[in-house]
Design an enzyme around this catalytic site. Structure first.
Site, PDB file in Angstrom:
ATOM      1  N   LYS A 184      70.304  67.813  58.020  1.00  0.00           N
ATOM      2  CA  LYS A 184      70.251  67.450  56.597  1.00  0.00           C
ATOM      3  C   LYS A 184      71.619  66.945  56.118  1.00  0.00           C
ATOM      4  CE  LYS A 184      65.960  68.455  56.464  1.00  0.00           C
ATOM      5  NZ  LYS A 184      65.248  69.687  56.412  1.00  0.00           N
TER       6      LYS A 184
HETATM    7  C1  LIG Z   1      63.921  70.395  56.391  1.00  0.00           C
HETATM    8  C2  LIG Z   1      62.848  70.426  55.393  1.00  0.00           C
HETATM    9  C3  LIG Z   1      62.231  71.616  54.992  1.00  0.00           C
HETATM   10  C4  LIG Z   1      62.458  72.935  55.683  1.00  0.00           C
HETATM   11  O1  LIG Z   1      63.744  73.363  55.694  1.00  0.00           O
HETATM   12  P1  LIG Z   1      64.237  74.423  56.819  1.00  0.00           P
HETATM   13  O2  LIG Z   1      65.637  74.713  56.382  1.00  0.00           O
HETATM   14  O3  LIG Z   1      64.177  73.721  58.135  1.00  0.00           O
HETATM   15  O4  LIG Z   1      63.355  75.604  56.736  1.00  0.00           O
HETATM   16  C5  LIG Z   1      61.301  71.564  53.975  1.00  0.00           C
HETATM   17  N1  LIG Z   1      60.963  70.407  53.398  1.00  0.00           N
HETATM   18  C6  LIG Z   1      61.509  69.235  53.776  1.00  0.00           C
HETATM   19  C7  LIG Z   1      61.085  67.989  53.082  1.00  0.00           C
HETATM   20  C8  LIG Z   1      62.454  69.201  54.792  1.00  0.00           C
HETATM   21  O5  LIG Z   1      62.968  68.028  55.172  1.00  0.00           O
END
Ligand SMILES: *Cc1c(COP(=O)(O)O)cnc(C)c1O
Length: 379
Positions: A184
């Site tokens: 991210k």
């Molecule tokens: C990455 C992501 C999540 C989940 O996040 P985690 O930290 O991996 O649990 C939820 N929604 C979206 C749109 C994502 O890209």
């Protein structure tokens, strides 16, 4: 192995030092670093919200539903082009996910009109996703949620630092959820943040994060509390100090990193906008003061009839890593028989979408390598 990989961490000595400092300090579970991260994050979003750091983005979403008392008998309208966590959490609290389609082939975000058409007496919340870091139509969606008295949850996992009409994404709805997973924009490995304005919701989020307990381990350590009460059932969705320390550093780099992503996306657009057999979504948000995207990923849409798997294989032969965001839920074993609602645009985009490499330390030369490889893959 890859000449250009999909994503690379934007880390340097600061991150290693920050983790070392925490380890050397002797206090590694949620404590002062986490408070600093939360307070910095809340101020970054403009100060109108409180921030609660958690173990990941899925925990953030789960807690958001619990704090809004969403459960058995409720329906939650969810964006159809997103990561499966958004519907998994709805199922796991006993509620029913109902998908709303993308707005159009230019705007892949959830359609306000389709949200409104899918509202029933049972609808308790809407989960919107700011896909790839491009904001949803938040004025229209907020108005619908107010009109029908439905809670608005923003999944801002792609969009830390993105803005809509001058407001930070995540701070517009009732609850904003962020993920700080490795790939991210703000990356700590595993981590997340929930933000909210209503003090009751914030308190409830804090309880859900840590067993419903009134005092933290840190307070007992510091002699501020001897024992504790449990106000409500809760979970353990805490973050630790190593990740919060990474979060503090990554947050301080976010604005510059997003700016770098923007330059790279504009270079991609320059090189790809006239290429046949593909289209680029969300171009209307570029050079438009209403929007400041966070440019999380670079999605393109292949024309009908192009074999996506062979494009991916051809890119791979040229050393270019690519990905898909996202397969449609109806393709998953767990959801293939679920009646999630009709989402024809999203289902079509899911079959034709391709994600190209994008990360803040990418070079313009690497963008050219990717674009040239893509052009070869399309002939
Ligand atoms: C990455 C992501 C999540 C989940 O996040 P985690 O930290 O991996 O649990 C939820 N929604 C979206 C749109 C994502 O890209």
């Amino acid at each position: 192995m890859w000449k250009v990989q999909l994503f690379k961490l934007n880390y340097d000595k600061q991150e290693s030092q920050a983790v070392k400092d925490v380890v050397d300090s002797g206090w590694i579970t949620m404590g002062e670093k986490t408070k600093e991260f939360e307070s910095n994050f809340a101020s970054y979003l403009g100060g109108g919200v409180e921030a609660v750091a958690v173990s990941n983005g899925t925990a953030a979403l789960h807690m958001a539903l619990l704090a809004l008392d969403v459960g058995v008998g409720d329906e939650v309208i969810v964006a159809s082009l997103t990561f499966v966590a958004d519907i998994n959490v709805v199922k796991l609290v006993g509620a029913t996910p109902i998908l709303a389609d993308c707005t159009s082939y230019e705007d892949w975000n959830i359609s306000p009109a389709d949200i409104e058409s899918k509202i029933t007496k049972k609808t308790k919340a809407v989960i919107v996703v700011h896909y790839a870091g491009y904001s949803c139509d938040m004025d229209a969606i907020s108005n619908i949620c107010k009109k029908y008295k439905i809670a608005l949850i923003e999944d801002a996992s792609h969009a830390p630092g993105a803005k809509y009409n001058g407001k930070y994404i995540g701070s517009i709805g009732d609850i904003g959820c962020f993920s700080f997973f490795t790939n991210k924009n703000l990356s700590v490995g595993e981590g997340g943040m929930v933000v909210a304005k209503d003090p009751k919701i914030v308190q409830s989020l804090r309880y859900f994060r840590s067993h419903g307990m009134t005092a933290l381990t840190l307070d007992r350590h510091k002699g501020r509390a001897v024992t504790y009460d449990v106000e409500q059932p809760g979970l353990n969705y805490r973050i630790d100090e190593m990740r919060s320390a990474l979060g503090v550093i990554q947050l301080s780099k976010l604005e510059k990193a997003n700016k770098q992503r923007e330059l790279l996306v504009k270079e991609y657009v320059r090189q790809l906008k006239d290429v046949n057999k593909i289209n680029l979504p969300f171009l209307f948000q570029l050079e438009n003061d209403k929007y400041l995207p966070s440019y999380h990923i670079l999605p393109i849409l292949l024309d009908v009839g192009i074999d996506r798997l062979s494009v991916i294989a051809s890119l791979k032969d040229d050393g270019i890593q690519s990905s898909i965001h996202y397969p449609s839920f109806q393709e998953f074993t767990a959801y293939k028989d679920a009646n999630l609602g009709k989402t024809p645009i999203a289902n079509d985009i899911s079959k034709r979408e391709l994600t190209l490499p994008l990360y803040p330390t990418m070079t313009f030369e690497e963008v050219t390598l990717v674009c040239d490889a893509l052009k070869r893959a399309l002939v």
